[in-house]
Design a protein around this motif. Sequence first.
Motif, mmCIF file in Angstrom:
data_model
loop_
_atom_site.group_PDB
_atom_site.id
_atom_site.type_symbol
_atom_site.label_atom_id
_atom_site.label_comp_id
_atom_site.label_asym_id
_atom_site.label_seq_id
_atom_site.Cartn_x
_atom_site.Cartn_y
_atom_site.Cartn_z
ATOM 1 N N TYR A 225 36.702 47.567 58.799
ATOM 2 C CA TYR A 225 36.549 47.658 58.266
ATOM 3 C C TYR A 225 36.435 46.747 56.499
ATOM 4 O O TYR A 225 36.260 47.761 55.992
ATOM 5 N N ALA A 226 36.126 45.022 57.095
ATOM 6 C CA ALA A 226 35.253 45.144 56.366
ATOM 7 C C ALA A 226 34.007 45.168 55.354
ATOM 8 O O ALA A 226 33.843 45.306 53.920
ATOM 9 N N LEU A 227 33.413 45.810 56.225
ATOM 10 C CA LEU A 227 32.294 46.450 55.954
ATOM 11 C C LEU A 227 32.577 47.746 55.075
ATOM 12 O O LEU A 227 31.319 47.913 54.284
ATOM 13 N N ALA A 228 33.158 48.556 56.338
ATOM 14 C CA ALA A 228 33.699 49.820 55.062
ATOM 15 C C ALA A 228 34.541 49.716 53.243
ATOM 16 O O ALA A 228 33.693 50.081 52.265
ATOM 17 N N VAL A 229 34.926 48.504 53.352
ATOM 18 C CA VAL A 229 35.303 48.139 52.668
ATOM 19 C C VAL A 229 34.321 47.906 51.055
ATOM 20 O O VAL A 229 34.761 47.830 49.993
ATOM 21 N N ASP A 230 33.552 46.895 51.881
ATOM 22 C CA ASP A 230 32.313 46.641 51.288
ATOM 23 C C ASP A 230 31.641 47.262 50.284
ATOM 24 O O ASP A 230 30.597 47.902 48.925
ATOM 25 N N ASP B 198 48.392 44.968 59.326
ATOM 26 C CA ASP B 198 48.530 44.588 56.878
ATOM 27 C C ASP B 198 47.981 43.237 56.655
ATOM 28 O O ASP B 198 47.285 42.986 55.894
ATOM 29 N N ALA B 199 48.229 42.294 57.103
ATOM 30 C CA ALA B 199 48.203 40.976 57.198
ATOM 31 C C ALA B 199 46.328 40.607 56.752
ATOM 32 O O ALA B 199 45.698 40.433 55.844
ATOM 33 N N ALA B 200 45.947 41.540 57.832
ATOM 34 C CA ALA B 200 43.852 41.668 57.973
ATOM 35 C C ALA B 200 43.658 42.510 56.527
ATOM 36 O O ALA B 200 42.719 42.518 55.964
ATOM 37 N N VAL B 201 44.546 43.631 56.280
ATOM 38 C CA VAL B 201 44.137 44.393 55.634
ATOM 39 C C VAL B 201 44.066 43.858 54.107
ATOM 40 O O VAL B 201 43.364 44.090 53.410
ATOM 41 N N GLY B 202 45.077 43.085 53.458
ATOM 42 C CA GLY B 202 45.297 42.416 52.424
ATOM 43 C C GLY B 202 44.248 41.512 51.913
ATOM 44 O O GLY B 202 43.609 41.154 51.165
ATOM 45 N N ALA B 203 43.581 40.599 53.413
ATOM 46 C CA ALA B 203 43.499 39.468 53.411
ATOM 47 C C ALA B 203 41.579 40.299 52.860
ATOM 48 O O ALA B 203 40.670 40.310 51.284
ATOM 49 N N ILE B 204 41.557 41.620 53.495
ATOM 50 C CA ILE B 204 40.073 42.414 52.983
ATOM 51 C C ILE B 204 39.635 42.765 52.432
ATOM 52 O O ILE B 204 38.668 41.922 51.219
ATOM 53 N N ASP B 205 40.670 43.041 52.128
ATOM 54 C CA ASP B 205 41.440 44.277 50.172
ATOM 55 C C ASP B 205 40.438 42.846 48.906
ATOM 56 O O ASP B 205 40.363 43.336 48.490
ATOM 57 N N ARG B 206 41.746 41.564 49.764
ATOM 58 C CA ARG B 206 41.620 41.063 48.104
ATOM 59 C C ARG B 206 40.275 39.897 47.921
ATOM 60 O O ARG B 206 39.506 40.287 47.058
ATOM 61 N N ALA C 261 36.926 41.716 48.758
ATOM 62 C CA ALA C 261 36.084 42.832 48.571
ATOM 63 C C ALA C 261 36.301 42.500 46.873
ATOM 64 O O ALA C 261 35.420 43.020 45.907
ATOM 65 N N SER C 262 37.601 42.883 46.253
ATOM 66 C CA SER C 262 37.729 42.592 45.194
ATOM 67 C C SER C 262 37.660 41.327 44.072
ATOM 68 O O SER C 262 36.758 41.603 43.360
ATOM 69 N N ILE C 263 37.354 40.240 44.992
ATOM 70 C CA ILE C 263 37.226 38.912 44.209
ATOM 71 C C ILE C 263 35.639 39.423 44.693
ATOM 72 O O ILE C 263 34.696 39.143 43.070
#
Length: 138
Positions: free
Chosen positions: A87-92, A119-127, A129-131
């Motif tokens: 999921y982290a790679l997908a967001v990147d 949800d906690a992992a999603v929030g952390a990964i999304d944040r 990637a945004s940074i």
Amino acid sequence: MAQPTAQEALVYIMVIVSASDRNMRDEELARIGAIIRTLPAFADFPQSRTLEAAQDCQKLLHEEAGLEGVLAMISNALSPEMRETAYALAVDVASADHSVALEELRILDILRSKLAIDDAAVGAIDRAASIRHRAFTQ
């Protein structure tokens, strides 16, 4: 087609996200290449297999099972921890061009569900990637 390896499944995820808006941008392709060259998850993955894995993914997407079938194969190939990595790679990849299209958002939503990312992992990964993908401003 045989079950993909965990590394091939990660390539499949990145290809699916990049192609979701029908436009695999140079920035996204460059990000995929950089990920495969530098991340520990790909340490023993031959870079020469990248194009073949991407083509395998495309073929699978055009079979009867389509996206659902490919996502099931990906899920089966990945441990719960590697699903978070996927999921982290997908967001990147989606963030690589500094613009996340609606189609990419939809695919990310589907991935969260199919890979059972909490949800906690999603929030952390999304944040994170945004940074990471913020443009420099003065």
